[in-house]
Write a protein that holds these residues in place. Structure first.
Motif, PDB file in Angstrom:
ATOM      1  N   SER A   1     -52.958 -88.246  -8.373  1.00 18.70           N
ATOM      2  CA  SER A   1     -53.846 -89.384  -9.047  1.00 18.70           C
ATOM      3  C   SER A   1     -54.964 -88.814  -9.890  1.00 18.70           C
ATOM      4  CB  SER A   1     -54.427 -90.340  -7.877  1.00 18.70           C
ATOM      5  OG  SER A   1     -55.547 -89.501  -7.260  1.00 18.70           O
ATOM      6  N   ALA A   2     -54.915 -89.523 -11.049  1.00 13.34           N
ATOM      7  CA  ALA A   2     -55.967 -89.135 -11.919  1.00 13.34           C
ATOM      8  C   ALA A   2     -56.932 -90.202 -12.404  1.00 13.34           C
ATOM      9  CB  ALA A   2     -55.450 -88.345 -13.109  1.00 13.34           C
ATOM     10  N   LEU A   3     -58.126 -90.164 -12.683  1.00 15.59           N
ATOM     11  CA  LEU A   3     -58.867 -90.845 -13.484  1.00 15.59           C
ATOM     12  C   LEU A   3     -59.879 -90.351 -14.495  1.00 15.59           C
ATOM     13  CD1 LEU A   3     -60.286 -93.779 -13.481  1.00 15.59           C
ATOM     14  CD2 LEU A   3     -62.015 -93.030 -11.692  1.00 15.59           C
ATOM     15  N   VAL A   4     -59.993 -90.996 -15.682  1.00 17.65           N
ATOM     16  CA  VAL A   4     -60.782 -90.490 -16.825  1.00 17.65           C
ATOM     17  C   VAL A   4     -61.893 -91.460 -16.859  1.00 17.65           C
ATOM     18  CG1 VAL A   4     -60.993 -89.697 -18.971  1.00 17.65           C
ATOM     19  CG2 VAL A   4     -59.010 -88.791 -17.734  1.00 17.65           C
ATOM     20  N   VAL A   5     -62.958 -91.137 -16.903  1.00 20.89           N
ATOM     21  CA  VAL A   5     -64.293 -92.046 -17.068  1.00 20.89           C
ATOM     22  C   VAL A   5     -65.140 -91.657 -18.352  1.00 20.89           C
ATOM     23  CG1 VAL A   5     -66.285 -93.179 -16.243  1.00 20.89           C
ATOM     24  CG2 VAL A   5     -64.305 -92.440 -14.644  1.00 20.89           C
ATOM     25  N   VAL A   6     -65.441 -92.899 -19.354  1.00 19.06           N
ATOM     26  CA  VAL A   6     -66.266 -92.223 -20.495  1.00 19.06           C
ATOM     27  C   VAL A   6     -67.319 -93.163 -20.051  1.00 19.06           C
ATOM     28  CG1 VAL A   6     -66.408 -92.136 -23.031  1.00 19.06           C
ATOM     29  CG2 VAL A   6     -64.190 -91.795 -21.791  1.00 19.06           C
ATOM     30  N   ALA A   7     -68.728 -92.496 -20.192  1.00 18.23           N
ATOM     31  CA  ALA A   7     -69.809 -93.324 -20.095  1.00 18.23           C
ATOM     32  C   ALA A   7     -70.612 -93.544 -21.516  1.00 18.23           C
ATOM     33  CB  ALA A   7     -70.909 -92.847 -19.128  1.00 18.23           C
ATOM     34  N   THR A   8     -71.128 -94.949 -21.771  1.00 26.23           N
ATOM     35  CA  THR A   8     -71.964 -95.060 -23.005  1.00 26.23           C
ATOM     36  C   THR A   8     -72.679 -96.398 -22.754  1.00 26.23           C
ATOM     37  OG1 THR A   8     -71.351 -95.709 -25.273  1.00 26.23           O
ATOM     38  CG2 THR A   8     -70.008 -96.691 -23.780  1.00 26.23           C
ATOM     39  N   SER A   9     -73.849 -96.330 -23.614  1.00 24.47           N
ATOM     40  CA  SER A   9     -74.681 -97.504 -23.516  1.00 24.47           C
ATOM     41  C   SER A   9     -74.395 -98.193 -24.950  1.00 24.47           C
ATOM     42  CB  SER A   9     -75.995 -97.020 -23.475  1.00 24.47           C
ATOM     43  OG  SER A   9     -76.240 -96.121 -22.281  1.00 24.47           O
ATOM     44  N   GLU A  10     -73.688 -97.645 -25.866  1.00 20.03           N
ATOM     45  CA  GLU A  10     -73.410 -98.061 -27.076  1.00 20.03           C
ATOM     46  C   GLU A  10     -72.336 -99.333 -27.107  1.00 20.03           C
ATOM     47  OE1 GLU A  10     -72.145 -94.777 -29.180  1.00 20.03           O
ATOM     48  OE2 GLU A  10     -74.201 -94.093 -29.484  1.00 20.03           O
TER      49      GLU A  10
END
Length: 315
Positions: free
Chosen positions: A153-162
């Protein structure tokens, strides 16, 4: 201080990690709401439980310990080759060369480390908004490569406030978005109890709306709500007044849903935010005009709304 609240959000992310996700998850929310803290905590949980967890701060400069977590001996060995001859900012380089890093780690990993979590924080600010779609598409392709290496299993997370990056990526099927809101009232109370703040929980809630970073700034200002509002009015809302005009700002201070076009401009200034009541890690905030929360739009924290009112009264 201990990690406060966020049991529900942590549970959802860990569940996604164990099941695996077909597309990258864009976690967006107010500035200072605790996205980075939560995501670093999730990476720590994954690493502690034997999975492969990697957190990259794409805005980090030349300090490797700030740019990537956890910085294990295996990680250092791979990075020595990967970053040879590379000039700062290191966070940006790591975000761009993410596949090379992960492939190297998986080749050295023990058999049980077959679940992968990757978090890339603030990458759209590091690369520029014009690269947001192309970079996210590469992350989608990276997931396929990871499964090709045999991960379970794999999870890619990108975090942003924009808000602009969220709007761009909402057009595509190769990413999904999920809202992370400020701390709930109970979570803010838990945080206040840890720091023994000389302010009532209700007053802190009405000012910060559960935003941990703003609570920290309030502490730096000796717990003076008036000083905080004056500071925000001068530093953040004066420009907003110029951007949208007096009439629109007055309407948004009264009803966050009243001027969607102006709200979108303030979202680009990290003052307001478009809410999601379906795709949300956190329980979506209920409409409350005193807190600056509408059905579709909200001020990122009540203090911004109070600062807008303060500015409008003075001008």
């Amino acid at each position: 201080m201990c990690f406060s609240d966020r049991e529900q959000e942590a549970g959802k992310l860990l569940g996604l990690y164990r099941r695996g996700a077909a597309v990258p998850i864009l976690v967006y929310g107010p500035e200072g709401s605790g996205k980075s803290t939560l995501l670093r905590y999730i990476v720590w949980r994954v690493d502690r439980d034997g999975g492969l967890g990697v957190y990259i701060d794409a805005l980090s400069g030349g300090d490797l310990e700030e740019a990537i977590y956890p910085l294990t001996s295996a990680m250092r060995s791979i990075l020595a080759d990967l970053l040879a001859g590379t000039a700062p900012p290191l966070g940006r380089v790591l975000a761009v060369r993410l596949w090379d890093l992960l492939r190297g780690l998986l080749m050295r990993a023990e058999a049980e480390r077959r679940r992968v979590l990757v978090v890339v924080d603030d990458v759209y600010r590091a690369l520029g908004l014009e690269e947001a779609e192309a970079y996210t598409k590469r992350l989608y392709e990276l997931l396929g490569r990871l499964y090709g290496l045999g991960v379970e299993s794999a999870l890619v997370v990108v975090a942003t406030s924009e808000g602009a990056s969220r709007r761009l990526l909402a057009r595509h099927s190769y990413a999904s978005t999920s809202l992370l809101w400020n701390l709930a009232r109970e979570g803010l109370g838990e945080l206040l109890s840890q720091i023994e703040a000389p302010i009532g929980a209700e007053e802190a809630w009405r000012i910060t709306g559960g935003n941990p970073r703003l609570l920290g700034r309030l502490a730096e200002l000796e717990w003076s709500p008036g000083r905080l509002v004056e500071e925000l009015a001068e530093q953040r809302l004066a420009e907003a007044l110029e951007a949208v005009g007096r009439e629109a700002l007055e309407k948004l201070a009264e009803d966050p849903d009243s001027e969607p076009n102006a709200a979108r401009r303030l979202e680009d200034m990290n003052l307001m935010i478009r809410l999601s009541r379906v795709a949300s890690l956190s329980p979506p905030p209920e409409p409350d005009r005193e807190l600056g929360v509408g059905r579709d739009w909200a001020w990122q924290t009540p203090a911004y709304r109070l600062a807008a009112l303060h500015l409008l009264e003075r001008r």
